[in-house]
Design a protein around this motif. Sequence first.
Motif, mmCIF file in Angstrom:
data_model
loop_
_atom_site.group_PDB
_atom_site.id
_atom_site.type_symbol
_atom_site.label_atom_id
_atom_site.label_comp_id
_atom_site.label_asym_id
_atom_site.label_seq_id
_atom_site.Cartn_x
_atom_site.Cartn_y
_atom_site.Cartn_z
ATOM 1 N N UNK A 90 0.859 -1.184 0.000
ATOM 2 C CA UNK A 90 0.000 0.000 0.000
ATOM 3 C C UNK A 90 0.893 1.230 0.000
ATOM 4 N N UNK A 91 0.486 2.221 -0.774
ATOM 5 C CA UNK A 91 1.202 3.491 -0.849
ATOM 6 C C UNK A 91 0.334 4.541 -0.168
ATOM 7 N N UNK A 92 0.936 5.304 0.759
ATOM 8 C CA UNK A 92 0.246 6.358 1.492
ATOM 9 C C UNK A 92 0.923 7.687 1.184
ATOM 10 N N UNK A 93 0.141 8.770 1.163
ATOM 11 C CA UNK A 93 0.771 10.074 0.979
ATOM 12 C C UNK A 93 1.434 10.498 2.289
ATOM 13 N N UNK A 94 2.080 11.654 2.287
ATOM 14 C CA UNK A 94 2.820 12.092 3.474
ATOM 15 C C UNK A 94 1.902 12.490 4.625
ATOM 16 N N UNK A 95 0.610 12.614 4.372
ATOM 17 C CA UNK A 95 -0.361 12.860 5.441
ATOM 18 C C UNK A 95 -0.877 11.559 6.034
ATOM 19 N N UNK A 96 -0.441 10.434 5.489
ATOM 20 C CA UNK A 96 -0.874 9.137 5.986
ATOM 21 C C UNK A 96 -2.153 8.628 5.356
ATOM 22 N N UNK A 97 -2.589 9.268 4.265
ATOM 23 C CA UNK A 97 -3.808 8.821 3.588
ATOM 24 C C UNK A 97 -3.459 7.809 2.503
ATOM 25 N N UNK A 98 -4.193 6.705 2.445
ATOM 26 C CA UNK A 98 -3.892 5.679 1.434
ATOM 27 C C UNK A 98 -4.185 6.171 0.028
ATOM 28 N N UNK A 99 -3.261 5.894 -0.896
ATOM 29 C CA UNK A 99 -3.422 6.285 -2.302
ATOM 30 C C UNK A 99 -3.667 5.081 -3.196
ATOM 31 N N UNK A 100 -2.875 4.033 -3.009
ATOM 32 C CA UNK A 100 -2.965 2.861 -3.882
ATOM 33 C C UNK A 100 -2.727 1.598 -3.057
ATOM 34 N N UNK A 101 -3.426 0.530 -3.434
ATOM 35 C CA UNK A 101 -3.225 -0.783 -2.814
ATOM 36 C C UNK A 101 -2.886 -1.766 -3.919
ATOM 37 N N UNK A 111 3.938 -7.829 -13.129
ATOM 38 C CA UNK A 111 2.969 -8.927 -13.303
ATOM 39 C C UNK A 111 2.639 -9.615 -11.967
ATOM 40 N N UNK A 112 3.442 -9.370 -10.931
ATOM 41 C CA UNK A 112 3.216 -10.014 -9.636
ATOM 42 C C UNK A 112 2.163 -9.283 -8.810
ATOM 43 N N UNK A 113 2.065 -7.956 -8.941
ATOM 44 C CA UNK A 113 1.119 -7.164 -8.164
ATOM 45 C C UNK A 113 -0.058 -6.745 -9.043
ATOM 46 N N UNK A 114 -1.225 -6.649 -8.390
ATOM 47 C CA UNK A 114 -2.434 -6.223 -9.078
ATOM 48 C C UNK A 114 -3.085 -5.131 -8.237
ATOM 49 N N UNK A 115 -3.458 -4.026 -8.856
ATOM 50 C CA UNK A 115 -4.124 -2.942 -8.124
ATOM 51 C C UNK A 115 -5.432 -3.456 -7.544
ATOM 52 N N UNK A 116 -5.710 -3.065 -6.324
ATOM 53 C CA UNK A 116 -6.942 -3.505 -5.651
ATOM 54 C C UNK A 116 -7.923 -2.357 -5.573
#
Length: 132
Positions: A28-39, A127-132
């Motif tokens: 999971x990628x979070x912005x610098x405010x701690x809000x999730x952007x991508x899983x 190819x190993x990861x898929x956006x959720x």
Amino acid sequence: MSPPPPPATSGLPAVPDDATIQDILGVAIFDMNGLPREYYVTPSNTETSWVQTVFQALGLKSLLTASLRLEGFQHIVIHTAEHAAVVIRQKNCYTALLMRGLASEAITETFVDWVRQFEAETLRNSPYFRAA
């Protein structure tokens, strides 16, 4: 019968000796405010409920940092009954990896540097990861 081949990992950073790509169950990628952007999920785990726990931990980190004037946050490890989530601060975001069977002593400088190489674009094209 031979074991299954390892998943395709082209474009991903080279895995340190003490981990394998199969140990990563999600990112999971979070912005610098701690809000999730991508899983991102993997073939062995499509669950994303762990992202909520990381979100809460980043909120707590922000509160503690502001209240206690803590500096120098580099990473945290959140252990669950079955897995561990490792959250690494990058230049413009936080990257969280859900890991299978990760002990705290496995969080070495080499491992942290390896996670810092993850970029959302690399994950999107893997190819190993898929956006959720």
